[in-house]
Design an enzyme around this catalytic site. Sequence first.
Site, PDB file in Angstrom:
ATOM      1  N   ASP A  12       0.994  -1.087  -0.038  1.00 39.21           N
ATOM      2  CA  ASP A  12       0.067   0.061  -0.056  1.00 39.21           C
ATOM      3  C   ASP A  12       0.851   1.083   0.067  1.00 39.21           C
ATOM      4  O   ASP A  12       2.035   1.143   0.192  1.00 39.21           O
ATOM      5  CB  ASP A  12      -0.865   0.027   1.264  1.00 39.21           C
ATOM      6  CG  ASP A  12      -1.713   1.088   1.403  1.00 39.21           C
ATOM      7  OD1 ASP A  12      -2.312   1.582   0.402  1.00 39.21           O
ATOM      8  OD2 ASP A  12      -1.645   1.688   2.556  1.00 39.21           O
ATOM      9  N   ASP A  14      -0.205   5.160   1.103  1.00 37.63           N
ATOM     10  CA  ASP A  14      -0.719   5.980   2.073  1.00 37.63           C
ATOM     11  C   ASP A  14      -0.691   5.376   3.369  1.00 37.63           C
ATOM     12  O   ASP A  14      -1.191   4.436   3.548  1.00 37.63           O
ATOM     13  CB  ASP A  14      -1.914   6.718   1.888  1.00 37.63           C
ATOM     14  CG  ASP A  14      -1.916   7.660   0.454  1.00 37.63           C
ATOM     15  OD1 ASP A  14      -0.955   8.735   0.671  1.00 37.63           O
ATOM     16  OD2 ASP A  14      -2.691   7.357  -0.502  1.00 37.63           O
TER      17      ASP A  14
END
Length: 230
Positions: A12, A14
């Site tokens: 991922d 953020d």
Amino acid sequence: MTFQKVTHVIFDMDGLLIESESVYNKIICEIAADYGKVYDLKTKLKILGTPEPDTARIAIEEMNLPLTCEEFLKIYRKRVDEELTNPVLMPGAKKLVEHLHKHKIPIAVATSSAEDSMKIKTQNHKELFSLFHHIICGSTDPEVKHGKPAPDIFLVCASKFPDKPDPSLCLVLEDAPNGVKGARAAGMQAVLVPNEDVSEELRKPANLVLKSLLDFKPELFGLPPFNDSD
């Protein structure tokens, strides 16, 4: 505790690679306050990790905001573009990405961000992000039909590796419970590096929970271990 050996790693972005979640929270808090509403923890956890259209829909529904999704996103994106031009890297992110790349482990990013937003946020970290084979942006990629917690983004991401690995051979690193749910639904193992606000219940779907990427031991998943020179 034993885990299955993997050959590919999906990150991922953020809150995992870059410190951006605090800025998102601030922006949504400000939008809510503009309409006399409060952005509470329950709503925050529903939104965490979702693509932008879902972020807007959930925020509007949960806080009863007098905005359309388009109006919300216009305000939201403008503030994100202004405030997220140079986020810092999360602890351990650079070391892990460089380690896996050095050992020729195929790596990619599966982010709920839109592509233009991703480019703004990573513009000062181009060297690091160039190490990923590809980056899938869930808010703008037409192949990603449903955002996290659906499995779509992870399955699309795996399919873009040249050897198209079976999902069971992919490990996902996430900071959001919604992302972990999506990874598990895709048939992948998932490591969660959560914010302290994330409850024990929401941590349960993860195969492994860590305080920081600095605590990640690649050898647990059959990947090359760090050595003293790393």
